[in-house]
Structure formats: C-alpha cells, structure tokens
Design a protein around this motif. Sequence first.
Motif, short mmCIF file in Angstrom:
data_model
loop_
_atom_site.label_atom_id
_atom_site.label_comp_id
_atom_site.label_asym_id
_atom_site.label_seq_id
_atom_site.Cartn_x
_atom_site.Cartn_y
_atom_site.Cartn_z
N GLY A 218 26.84 -30.75 39.34
CA GLY A 218 26.76 -31.48 38.44
C GLY A 218 27.68 -31.74 37.41
O GLY A 218 28.86 -30.85 37.48
N ASP A 219 27.70 -32.56 36.71
CA ASP A 219 28.85 -32.89 35.65
C ASP A 219 28.05 -32.33 34.17
O ASP A 219 27.30 -33.31 33.53
CB ASP A 219 29.03 -34.35 35.76
CG ASP A 219 30.13 -34.72 34.45
OD1 ASP A 219 30.39 -33.80 33.79
OD2 ASP A 219 30.52 -35.86 34.55
N VAL A 262 7.24 -39.01 38.87
CA VAL A 262 5.91 -38.26 38.39
C VAL A 262 5.58 -37.22 39.45
O VAL A 262 6.20 -37.16 40.45
CB VAL A 262 5.05 -39.51 38.62
CG1 VAL A 262 5.11 -40.40 37.67
CG2 VAL A 262 4.71 -40.03 40.14
N GLY A 263 4.68 -36.43 39.14
CA GLY A 263 4.23 -35.36 40.13
C GLY A 263 5.38 -34.29 40.41
O GLY A 263 5.96 -33.79 39.52
N ASP A 264 5.44 -33.95 41.57
CA ASP A 264 6.35 -33.12 42.11
C ASP A 264 7.83 -33.53 42.29
O ASP A 264 8.83 -33.16 42.73
CB ASP A 264 5.93 -32.36 43.30
CG ASP A 264 4.77 -31.39 43.21
OD1 ASP A 264 4.64 -30.96 41.94
OD2 ASP A 264 4.15 -31.21 44.19
N GLY A 265 8.08 -34.92 41.99
CA GLY A 265 9.36 -35.45 42.14
C GLY A 265 10.68 -35.03 41.48
O GLY A 265 10.32 -34.16 40.37
N ILE A 266 11.60 -35.14 41.88
CA ILE A 266 12.93 -34.44 41.27
C ILE A 266 13.96 -35.42 40.58
O ILE A 266 13.97 -36.68 41.59
CB ILE A 266 13.84 -33.59 42.62
CG1 ILE A 266 12.77 -32.64 43.29
CG2 ILE A 266 14.99 -32.97 41.90
CD1 ILE A 266 12.39 -31.36 42.17
N LEU A 267 14.31 -35.03 39.70
CA LEU A 267 15.27 -36.16 38.98
C LEU A 267 16.48 -36.36 39.73
O LEU A 267 16.90 -35.54 40.50
CB LEU A 267 15.76 -35.61 37.74
CG LEU A 267 14.95 -35.62 36.38
CD1 LEU A 267 15.49 -34.76 35.14
CD2 LEU A 267 14.78 -37.25 36.05
N PRO A 268 16.96 -37.63 40.21
CA PRO A 268 18.05 -38.00 40.86
C PRO A 268 19.35 -37.22 40.19
O PRO A 268 20.25 -36.96 40.94
CB PRO A 268 18.31 -39.45 40.76
CG PRO A 268 17.58 -39.84 39.71
CD PRO A 268 16.36 -38.92 39.51
N ASN A 269 19.38 -36.88 38.82
CA ASN A 269 20.36 -36.41 38.18
C ASN A 269 20.21 -34.72 37.74
O ASN A 269 20.59 -34.45 36.82
CB ASN A 269 20.98 -37.20 37.00
CG ASN A 269 19.86 -37.36 35.96
OD1 ASN A 269 18.51 -36.87 36.40
ND2 ASN A 269 19.99 -38.20 35.07
N VAL A 270 19.49 -34.11 38.56
CA VAL A 270 18.72 -32.83 38.25
C VAL A 270 20.12 -31.94 38.27
O VAL A 270 20.08 -31.08 37.14
CB VAL A 270 17.91 -32.51 39.35
CG1 VAL A 270 18.60 -32.31 40.72
CG2 VAL A 270 17.14 -31.04 38.97
N CYS A 271 21.20 -32.27 38.81
CA CYS A 271 22.26 -31.17 39.00
C CYS A 271 23.10 -31.49 37.58
O CYS A 271 23.44 -30.47 37.08
CB CYS A 271 23.30 -31.71 39.99
SG CYS A 271 22.44 -31.39 41.68
#
Length: 406
Positions: A218-219, A262-271
């Motif tokens: 990540g940044d 939503v739900g168990d989805g992961i953010l695209p910028n999680v890093c």
Amino acid sequence: MLRLKLNTLLGKQSLHKILRSLTVLGIETSCDDTGAAIVDDTGQVLAQEIHSQQQMTIRLGGVIPPIARRLHEENIERVVTATIESSNIPVEQLDGIACTVKPGMPLSLLVGLKYARELVRRAKNVPFLPVHHMQAHALTVRMVDRVAFPFLVFLLSGGHCLLAIVKDVEDFMLLGESIDTSPGEAYDKVARRLKLKNLPECDGMSGGESVERVARRGDPHKFVDRYPATMSKYRDCNFSFSGMKTTTMRLIEREEEKHGIVGDGILPNVCDVAAAFQLSVGRHLLKRLQRCLVFIDYNDLLPKHNRTLVLSGGVACNSFIRQVIGQLCDHHEYDLVCPPPQLCTDNGVMVAWNGMEKLKVGKGIASDPELVDIEPKCSIGPSMIRKVQEANIQVPRFKIDLTKFS
C-alpha cells in the motif's frame, strides 16, 4: 567415597543438582495460549510445548475469557506433561517451577496457578517462582544476548504498550504506558473491520500479521493525512491507540460507501488503508519514544557508553515497527536489540527464563505457594510518568525514511 561424603554434607539437596546446570519449568496461561518450557541456566531450551488458541480467536473475533479458560483446563496437563517427558528431567529434580500470576485475564491466570501449585506439592522441595508477565517479556532477550543492566525496554503486545528502565531482575521503572487500548488490539480490530481474513494470503494469520502483510503493497500517503497527531498536547511518554482505531473505522466506512462494498467484500484500496494505519501507529510510537530518550538523557538514567533499547512483545515482531524504531535508535545512538520472533510472543520459555533469572540471584521465591494469588492488573514497576510530564519536554518531529521500505 567423594560422592557419599557430598551427599552426607548436602542433606536433602541431591548431588545431581550440584553437578548439572540449573533447570526451571515455566508455565504460561495469562491470555489464550497454554505454554510450558524447561530452560537451563545457559539459556538453552531443553523442552517446550504450546497449545495455541489463535484459530479459535480468529473465528470468534477476539479472546472470550470463559472459552479461553476451558481450553487452558483441557490442555494444560498434556502441555506440561509432554514438556517434562521431553526434557527427561523428573519434576522432583527441577530447580524451580515458575508460573505467570500477573497481569493477565483472571480466568486464564487461575488455571496456570492452580496447576503450578499442585505440581509444586508433588515435587515437594522444588521452589515456586511467581512471574510477572511483562517483566518476563523484558528479560527474555538475555537468553540470547547478554544485555547488561540497566537498559530500556519497549514492550508492544496484544495487551500492553509500555516503556521502562530495567535496573535489575525485579527492579523496573515505568516511563510510559498505553492509557486505553493496546497496539495489538488496535491491529486486530482494524484487520477484522477490513475483513482481511477473507484474503487467501491472510488465511490463518493474526490481525497484526494480516495488516502488516497487506500494508507492504500500500501507499500510506493516500490516507495518512486523515490521521490527526495523537496526544500532541501531552508531553509525556504515554500512548493512545483508540483514536487511530476510530479514525480507521470511519475511513473504512467512507471508502466502502464510496466503492459500493457490502457484506464480505474487500476494498480495492485495502492495502492503502492498512499502510496509512500502520504509518500512523509508527509515528505515534516514535514520538513518545523520542521524548523518553530525551528524558533519559536529561536524568542520566542510562550510562552513556552503553545505551540499549530492547524491543519485545508480539507486536514487536512487526518488521515495519522494528525498522522505524531502528531508525530512531540510530539517530540517538542507541543499540536496538530484538529477541527472535519466537521469543516475543507469549510462551513458556519466557516464564521459565524469568524464573531462572530470579533463582540465580535468590529473588522472588515464594515461601508458600498457597499464599500466592493472581493480580489481573498491576504495573511493571514504580512509575516515573509524573516526572516525565513535569519535565515538559518538547521534541521535534522525527521523519521516517519510507524509501527504505520500498
């Protein structure tokens, strides 16, 4: 003939104990891991066993005290017995039995203390050594690196964050501590909210390990400006991670709404979120540590020719945290010493070694194990926090060189 004369002179103390190294059994049940180990006076681990509740903790989203107690009760007999059998040293021939009695989760501590008392009764003349969990973390480094007293210790774990001068085996001086949550707890809560356990690369990892893993990609600069300076008006060496945790939760909520997660989805910028949180933690740790180092200079609390900072505890295994603290130590001309990662987490080895340290100097031996009780909350030693505050030390911001992590 010589052996017969020595046995006569020594009475109940066997010749076997004189002709071999000292050995101590350590029992650890302060939180959610059941650990036991036997070490000798050279720092060699003769045997060790551990039953980890990490996977259960991950599934439950945290440590549930009654469940942790039940698992300790189910596993302590097997763990300790396997350790003793593996060492080939009968319990009666041990030189000491050490057990964590403070601080920690009361239900968990009681399981270890109860078992240790029974073991001491069976062993009869073996001394009982009650152990302070955080003091054990601080001294574990001396198993592998003969760090001389006094030295500065920085303990970062799932339950604690503190700075202390270690003057002797049982002589500690507290300079700073967390006033709310611990760094380990903050890492775990952020990992859970980011749903990192749903990432294949983080499968089976603790919260802290997961955050560190994804933060590498990540940044931090994309979001770090969302984090205000923590406790900037307080000129002490105390720590607070509650605000950083709350800021991160709000950031995640806004980003999920923005990206329709939503739900168990992961953010695209999680890093990027993980990296910003981790950098914020690193900056806060350095600011408080920097003031501590200046306070030590002002008061000559450590010899100028031998300045050592020992970094220990579970969170100290985080390579990012180790490296940023290393940068500050280089700037202030401190030697940074970190125990091996396997000695930083809770285990029976650190308890056994703390008992050994006490045994060798004749301190901390309980006259009657039945009179020893647990202390769920207690300080590592007398506090110097007020004196730090009164010193009113202002320190410039130390800039972390992030290029070294690329």
